[in-house]
Motif scaffolding. Structure first.
Motif, PDB file in Angstrom:
ATOM      1  N   PHE A   1      34.169  28.111  36.943  1.00 14.61           N
ATOM      2  CA  PHE A   1      34.447  29.319  37.719  1.00 14.61           C
ATOM      3  C   PHE A   1      33.313  30.313  37.527  1.00 14.61           C
ATOM      4  O   PHE A   1      32.670  30.337  36.486  1.00 14.61           O
ATOM      5  N   ASP A   2      33.098  31.143  38.570  1.00 16.22           N
ATOM      6  CA  ASP A   2      32.026  32.130  38.479  1.00 16.22           C
ATOM      7  C   ASP A   2      32.377  33.276  37.549  1.00 16.22           C
ATOM      8  O   ASP A   2      31.511  33.949  37.026  1.00 16.22           O
ATOM      9  N   ARG A   3      33.689  33.494  37.400  1.00 14.87           N
ATOM     10  CA  ARG A   3      34.116  34.583  36.527  1.00 14.87           C
ATOM     11  C   ARG A   3      35.028  34.067  35.439  1.00 14.87           C
ATOM     12  O   ARG A   3      35.596  32.992  35.549  1.00 14.87           O
ATOM     13  N   ARG A   4      35.187  34.883  34.424  1.00 16.79           N
ATOM     14  CA  ARG A   4      36.031  34.484  33.301  1.00 16.79           C
ATOM     15  C   ARG A   4      37.512  34.633  33.625  1.00 16.79           C
ATOM     16  O   ARG A   4      37.903  35.488  34.393  1.00 16.79           O
ATOM     17  N   ALA A   5      38.303  33.789  32.993  1.00 19.38           N
ATOM     18  CA  ALA A   5      39.737  33.795  33.269  1.00 19.38           C
ATOM     19  C   ALA A   5      40.380  35.059  32.732  1.00 19.38           C
ATOM     20  O   ALA A   5      39.965  35.604  31.705  1.00 19.38           O
ATOM     21  N   SER A   6      41.391  35.501  33.437  1.00 16.69           N
ATOM     22  CA  SER A   6      42.191  36.605  32.928  1.00 16.69           C
ATOM     23  C   SER A   6      42.963  36.098  31.711  1.00 16.69           C
ATOM     24  O   SER A   6      43.352  34.932  31.655  1.00 16.69           O
ATOM     25  N   ALA A   7      43.165  36.984  30.732  1.00 17.12           N
ATOM     26  CA  ALA A   7      43.897  36.587  29.529  1.00 17.12           C
ATOM     27  C   ALA A   7      45.323  36.180  29.879  1.00 17.12           C
ATOM     28  O   ALA A   7      46.002  35.517  29.110  1.00 17.12           O
ATOM     29  N   ARG A   8      45.758  36.597  31.091  1.00 18.46           N
ATOM     30  CA  ARG A   8      47.130  36.281  31.488  1.00 18.46           C
ATOM     31  C   ARG A   8      47.221  34.980  32.280  1.00 18.46           C
ATOM     32  O   ARG A   8      48.298  34.606  32.714  1.00 18.46           O
ATOM     33  N   ASP A   9      46.082  34.298  32.472  1.00 19.32           N
ATOM     34  CA  ASP A   9      46.114  33.034  33.209  1.00 19.32           C
ATOM     35  C   ASP A   9      46.792  31.981  32.334  1.00 19.32           C
ATOM     36  O   ASP A   9      46.207  31.427  31.416  1.00 19.32           O
TER      37      ASP A   9
END
Ligand SMILES: [Zn+2]
Length: 282
Positions: free
Chosen positions: A82-90
């Motif tokens: 992914f181009d961005r980092r995962a949300s901590a809530r994923d």
């Protein structure tokens, strides 16, 4: 579930996307996803991804310094960049590998069950891992006919036998239906009952895996989508006409999966009994 062609195209695309990328940090939000602890995931910081390959249905992320991350996607896991980092809530995140350029390689898993896993191993230990060492020969490229004839010569039904990774590696519930349909063989015929010509036909039918891979190479761009455009002819097509002869595709339902086949071409016109009710059928 991703099988050999799906994992192979995933490994190829990830290898292109990630080759040479530097790792900033790694973590495992899925508490049970990492099945090894030495070396720890923190050991990935500062290393580079040198490539991604496939063993059976398992992707392997190769890392500088002779480490490898062996991944088992189970039924609902995906390995994606992914181009961005995962949300901590994923809540789907199982293992996160953050890259210095801002991207992130994620092992994600859909659904509530946590079954996908990863093992961080010294590269030279991968082949000794129990999940790798016990695998049969790869289904693609197909083993030599003599070797295939020997491994299929068992008094077991073809549907479970071909899906047994210890017999032959890479085939699961989707492609087994396609291979048996291609070979015009009953899912419940036993391997040891096959005539020589049937063994040859089944061996030839393994070619559907290579053709699926060619299809993916044509239609999939840089990124592998969540849901792959699988070129299936009979699997999950109960009630539709057989693409070859027009007979209605039938299904045998098991607790968690179904087997699909063409009664006209595969079972001599017979409809196979539902396995939820009857366990024995010849
Ligand atoms: Zn047919």
């Amino acid at each position: 579930m991703p099988e050999l062609p799906e994992v192979e195209i995933t490994a190829r695309r990830l290898s292109t996307a990630l080759g040479g990328a530097e790792i900033e940090s790694a973590s495992a939000p899925g508490m049970v996803a990492m099945k090894t602890f030495d070396p720890p995931l923190e050991a990935l910081a500062g290393r580079t991804v040198t490539g991604v390959r496939r063993i059976g249905k398992m992707p392997v992320v190769e890392l500088s310094g002779d480490l490898a991350l062996l991944v088992h996607l189970m039924s609902a896991g995906r390995l994606q960049v992914f181009d961005r980092r995962a949300s901590a809530r994923d809540r789907a995140s199982r293992v996160l590998i953050r890259l210095a350029d801002g991207r992130e390689l994620r092992l994600r898993e859909f659904g509530s069950r946590q079954r996908a896993w990863a093992k961080l191993l010294p590269s030279d230990r991968v082949s000794e891992d129990e999940m790798v060492a016990t695998l049969g020969p790869e289904a693609w490229p197909a083993p030599r006919l003599e070797d295939f004839a020997a491994l299929i010569d068992q008094p077991r039904q073809l549907h479970p036998l071909l899906r047994d990774q210890r017999a032959i590696a890479g085939i699961g519930r989707s492609w087994v239906d396609e291979i048996l349909w291609e070979a015009r063989l009953s899912p419940f015929k036993r391997g040891s009952e096959l005539l020589e010509a049937e063994v040859e036909g089944l061996h030839r039918a393994l070619g559907v895996l290579g053709r699926a891979l060619e299809h993916y190479e044509r239609v999939i761009g840089e990124t592998v989508p969540d849901k792959l455009p699988m070129p299936l002819q009979v699997h999950r097509r109960e009630g539709e006409p057989c693409p070859r002869c027009g007979t209605t595709i039938a299904a045998v339902h098991f607790k968690e999966h179904q087997a699909n086949y063409c009664p006209e071409e595969q079972t001599g016109g017979r409809l196979l009994k539902d396995r939820r009710l009857s366990r024995l059928l010849k």
